[in-house]
Design a protein around this motif. Structure first.
Motif, PDB file in Angstrom:
ATOM      1  N   ASN A   3      55.197  44.815 142.668  1.00  0.00           N
ATOM      2  CA  ASN A   3      55.013  44.791 144.137  1.00  0.00           C
ATOM      3  C   ASN A   3      54.032  45.883 144.553  1.00  0.00           C
ATOM      4  O   ASN A   3      53.159  45.667 145.396  1.00  0.00           O
ATOM      5  CB  ASN A   3      56.338  45.040 144.857  1.00  0.00           C
ATOM      6  CG  ASN A   3      57.340  43.961 144.590  1.00  0.00           C
ATOM      7  OD1 ASN A   3      56.973  42.865 144.207  1.00  0.00           O
ATOM      8  ND2 ASN A   3      58.607  44.280 144.763  1.00  0.00           N
ATOM      9  N   SER A   6      50.506  44.983 143.365  1.00  0.00           N
ATOM     10  CA  SER A   6      49.938  43.891 144.177  1.00  0.00           C
ATOM     11  C   SER A   6      49.577  44.376 145.581  1.00  0.00           C
ATOM     12  O   SER A   6      48.507  44.030 146.118  1.00  0.00           O
ATOM     13  CB  SER A   6      50.948  42.745 144.190  1.00  0.00           C
ATOM     14  OG  SER A   6      51.099  42.195 145.437  1.00  0.00           O
ATOM     15  N   SER A   7      50.436  45.204 146.174  1.00  0.00           N
ATOM     16  CA  SER A   7      50.131  45.717 147.524  1.00  0.00           C
ATOM     17  C   SER A   7      48.919  46.650 147.480  1.00  0.00           C
ATOM     18  O   SER A   7      48.102  46.670 148.405  1.00  0.00           O
ATOM     19  CB  SER A   7      51.335  46.423 148.119  1.00  0.00           C
ATOM     20  OG  SER A   7      51.677  47.549 147.349  1.00  0.00           O
ATOM     21  N   TYR A  10      45.758  44.652 147.424  1.00  0.00           N
ATOM     22  CA  TYR A  10      45.498  44.142 148.775  1.00  0.00           C
ATOM     23  C   TYR A  10      44.839  45.221 149.622  1.00  0.00           C
ATOM     24  O   TYR A  10      43.852  44.984 150.316  1.00  0.00           O
ATOM     25  CB  TYR A  10      46.832  43.696 149.394  1.00  0.00           C
ATOM     26  CG  TYR A  10      46.686  43.061 150.752  1.00  0.00           C
ATOM     27  CD1 TYR A  10      46.266  41.748 150.889  1.00  0.00           C
ATOM     28  CD2 TYR A  10      46.960  43.786 151.908  1.00  0.00           C
ATOM     29  CE1 TYR A  10      46.130  41.167 152.138  1.00  0.00           C
ATOM     30  CE2 TYR A  10      46.829  43.210 153.160  1.00  0.00           C
ATOM     31  CZ  TYR A  10      46.417  41.900 153.266  1.00  0.00           C
ATOM     32  OH  TYR A  10      46.277  41.322 154.510  1.00  0.00           O
TER      33      TYR A  10
ATOM     34  N   TYR B  97      50.564  43.939 153.979  1.00  0.00           N
ATOM     35  CA  TYR B  97      50.565  45.001 152.959  1.00  0.00           C
ATOM     36  C   TYR B  97      51.990  45.501 152.699  1.00  0.00           C
ATOM     37  O   TYR B  97      52.438  45.599 151.556  1.00  0.00           O
ATOM     38  CB  TYR B  97      49.663  46.164 153.385  1.00  0.00           C
ATOM     39  CG  TYR B  97      49.924  47.407 152.555  1.00  0.00           C
ATOM     40  CD1 TYR B  97      49.497  47.467 151.233  1.00  0.00           C
ATOM     41  CD2 TYR B  97      50.661  48.469 153.061  1.00  0.00           C
ATOM     42  CE1 TYR B  97      49.784  48.578 150.442  1.00  0.00           C
ATOM     43  CE2 TYR B  97      50.949  49.576 152.285  1.00  0.00           C
ATOM     44  CZ  TYR B  97      50.505  49.625 150.980  1.00  0.00           C
ATOM     45  OH  TYR B  97      50.808  50.718 150.192  1.00  0.00           O
ATOM     46  N   LYS B 100      54.161  42.985 150.940  1.00  0.00           N
ATOM     47  CA  LYS B 100      53.898  42.986 149.496  1.00  0.00           C
ATOM     48  C   LYS B 100      54.608  44.165 148.830  1.00  0.00           C
ATOM     49  O   LYS B 100      55.201  44.019 147.769  1.00  0.00           O
ATOM     50  CB  LYS B 100      52.392  43.090 149.215  1.00  0.00           C
ATOM     51  CG  LYS B 100      51.627  41.789 149.425  1.00  0.00           C
ATOM     52  CD  LYS B 100      50.139  42.048 149.230  1.00  0.00           C
ATOM     53  CE  LYS B 100      49.320  40.791 149.469  1.00  0.00           C
ATOM     54  NZ  LYS B 100      49.380  39.840 148.369  1.00  0.00           N
ATOM     55  N   THR B 105      57.246  37.783 149.604  1.00  0.00           N
ATOM     56  CA  THR B 105      56.062  36.988 149.254  1.00  0.00           C
ATOM     57  C   THR B 105      55.758  35.911 150.290  1.00  0.00           C
ATOM     58  O   THR B 105      54.677  35.327 150.287  1.00  0.00           O
ATOM     59  CB  THR B 105      56.253  36.330 147.881  1.00  0.00           C
ATOM     60  OG1 THR B 105      57.546  35.717 147.862  1.00  0.00           O
ATOM     61  CG2 THR B 105      56.164  37.348 146.756  1.00  0.00           C
ATOM     62  N   TYR B 107      54.924  35.219 153.929  1.00  0.00           N
ATOM     63  CA  TYR B 107      54.445  36.031 155.055  1.00  0.00           C
ATOM     64  C   TYR B 107      54.689  35.385 156.425  1.00  0.00           C
ATOM     65  O   TYR B 107      54.064  35.746 157.411  1.00  0.00           O
ATOM     66  CB  TYR B 107      52.955  36.361 154.869  1.00  0.00           C
ATOM     67  CG  TYR B 107      52.671  36.965 153.510  1.00  0.00           C
ATOM     68  CD1 TYR B 107      53.398  38.061 153.061  1.00  0.00           C
ATOM     69  CD2 TYR B 107      51.703  36.428 152.680  1.00  0.00           C
ATOM     70  CE1 TYR B 107      53.172  38.602 151.804  1.00  0.00           C
ATOM     71  CE2 TYR B 107      51.464  36.960 151.415  1.00  0.00           C
ATOM     72  CZ  TYR B 107      52.207  38.045 150.989  1.00  0.00           C
ATOM     73  OH  TYR B 107      51.994  38.579 149.751  1.00  0.00           O
TER      74      TYR B 107
END
Lengths: 245, 301
Positions: A3, A6-7, A10, B97, B100, B105, B107
């Motif tokens: 997590n 992945s964040s 982003y 953000y 996540k 997962t 949104y």
């Protein structure tokens, strides 16, 4: 853990510094291509794709660009206060540090390898790919990746230690420029060349040189890897033990 | 009733300065707990300790009556001090953000949360162009991701205009009543806090001075006619039988507070004196809530 990684991806792709560094490197690719075209026109072009790829990492700018990338992303968390929000979701702090490191190192590796590959392609188009020992080429690439991740570790550690973008960048630059001087000084004082052999600049030179002994390249790669591991452990420890005020 | 947060002997020092001193907080499920104190009293430090941002030097914290503190922190949503936003992202991107980061997962909740805080129409506007009020709302939206059971809000209405304050108040009341979210909130706008809090903790110089329910606050701030007499037992008898007063309280040292005959102090005085009770003091007492809070927080010290 995934997590966090992945964040972070982003966030990186939404950040300005990602685009700024990509554009700077792309501009360097363009300048290099223009210079190669000019040499080709004058009939003075002698490089090959591989030599140009090798030359992409032939300067110390790598040691500056990686810590700058890390510092801009990590210290921004402190300046905009998002570090508090990140750390209050019950996620172990070491996971946050490691996740950030993995994502940022991965992205900067892709950017820098892309920079090298574009240089390789542009020179190959104008001249030729050239010949190189496959094992040496693989060794060099492994070494270069270790160098990126080791340097990213230094950038991460300094960012968590100093928490300020400007100071982190200044200290990183001083560290790189001062490391050769320190290595030479220590070598002089101890009469042992191990310090000069394993200074940042010399290790980089050893790694990118196709004619270097394989064991030397491996040693330098391992040293960079160790730098990465130690600095990340240090960063995790710093971030875990300190209050987030 | 389940205790959402229980701290015992919570202490934090910064060098020689004690920021939080032996604080025992008890917040029950469903409470809207107003933490009140001056700047530097230790409110934010307590909140940071509970959220895991700052480590306490002494004391224990228990969340949701179970031992695994770090795991239980996943059930908390918090806004500490300033709005923690990424300036180059839009409101929606900020929420994605954090979604996540906490492992959400899907949104779909982004639009839902944005409309809940009144930011659905911000579109592609980057948060760096947001007003402080909008940033505060977005911070609250972030804290609501993952449907937390416990919200910790440090000065969440700072910078909001009156209508914004009302909207946030209504939102918090709705979250508390409909979603059963327990809330720990601090604010300098005491009047506003008094409109939503069900329990209060007053902190002064790191010490939790008092902890009481909202109904107790009403009682404490209730206006009364206070008299001090030499024989409170006899005075109470006279008030009840001669004056017909049914709502009064007898305190120590001859003090009586009368709540139902406040407009006839001269008659009360005469009746008591004529019946041999010596009245040494007679005056109106009672505070508005804000004045009471200020007094509890240490006045102008």
């Amino acid at each position: 853990m995934m997590n966090v990684v992945s964040s972070e991806f982003y966030k990186i792709f939404k950040s300005r510094v990602f685009y700024a560094i990509s554009i700077i490197l792309l501009a360097m690719n363009c300048i290099s291509f223009a210079a190669s075209v000019s040499l080709k026109v004058k009939g003075k072009m002698s490089g090959t794709g591989f030599s140009n790829y090798q030359g992409s990492y032939g300067a110390d700018f790598i040691f500056y660009i990686i810590p700058i990338f890390m510092a801009c992303l990590i210290t921004a968390e402190y300046s905009n206060g998002s570090i508090w929000q990140m750390a209050c979701h019950g996620i172990a702090r070491w996971k946050l540090v490691l996740g950030q490191y993995i994502a940022m190192s991965f992205v900067i590796t892709i950017i820098l390898l892309g920079f090298g590959i574009l240089n390789l392609l542009s020179c190959t188009i104008l001249s030729e790919l050239g010949e190189v020992d496959t094992a040496a080429f693989i060794r060099m690439n492994i070494g270069v990746i270790c160098m990126f991740w080791g340097t990213a570790g230094i950038g991460t550690f300094l960012s968590y230690l100093l928490k300020s973008e400007g100071i982190t960048i200044i200290v990183s630059v001083l560290l790189v420029t001062g490391s050769n001087f320190m290595a030479n000084l220590l070598a002089l004082l101890t009469r042992n060349d191990v310090f000069t052999r394993y200074s940042l600049t010399n290790m980089r030179k050893t790694i990118i040189d196709f004619t270097s002994k394989p064991e030397e390249v491996m040693k330098c790669s391992i040293v960079f890897l160790l730098i990465g591991i130690i600095t990340i452990m240090g960063s995790s420890l710093l971030f875990s033990k300190r209050d987030l005020d | 009733m389940e205790l959402v947060l229980q701290t015992s002997g919570l202490t934090k020092k910064y060098g020689k300065q004690i920021a939080v001193n032996n604080v025992d907080l008890n917040i029950e499920k469903g409470d809207i707990y107003g933490l009140i104190g001056k700047n530097g009293a230790g409110k934010t430090t307590i909140m940071k300790i509970v959220c895991g941002l700052v480590y306490q030097d002494q004391g224990d914290i228990q969340l949701f009556e179970s031992g695994d503190l770090q795991k239980n922190r996943k059930r908390i949503g918090c806004v500490i001090e300033q709005p923690a936003l990424y300036p180059d992202m839009t409101a929606g991107e900020n929420l994605i953000y954090y979604d996540k980061l906490i492992g959400i997962t899907d949104y779909d909740n982004v639009d839902e949360v944005l409309s809940l805080v009144g930011l659905k129409n911000t579109g592609r506007k980057k948060t760096k162009a947001f007003s402080l009020g909008m940033k505060q709302r977005l911070s609250i939206a972030i804290s609501l991701l993952g449907n937390p059971d416990f919200l910790i809000l440090d000065e969440p209405i700072n910078g909001l205009d009156p209508s914004g304050i009302r909207e946030i108040r209504e939102l918090l009341l709705k979250l508390n009543s409909e979603n059963e979210i327990t809330i720990l909130i601090s604010s300098h706008i005491l009047g506003e806090l008094a409109k939503i809090a069900t329990k209060y903790g007053i902190i002064n110089k790191g010490v939790l001075v008092d902890e009481f329910q909202a109904v107790e606050l009403e009682e404490r701030c209730k206006k009364c006619l206070a008299i001090v007499v030499d024989d409170s037992e006899r005075a109470a008898y006279i008030l009840k039988n001669n004056m017909g007063s049914a709502d009064f309280k007898v305190f120590d040292e001859g003090k009586i507070c009368i709540y139902d005959c406040m407009n006839i102090p001269e008659q009360i005085n005469r009746e008591l004196v004529e019946n041999g009770v010596l009245v040494s003091k007679i005056c109106m007492e009672g505070n508005d809530t804000e004045a009471y809070f200020l007094k509890m927080m240490g006045g102008n010290q």
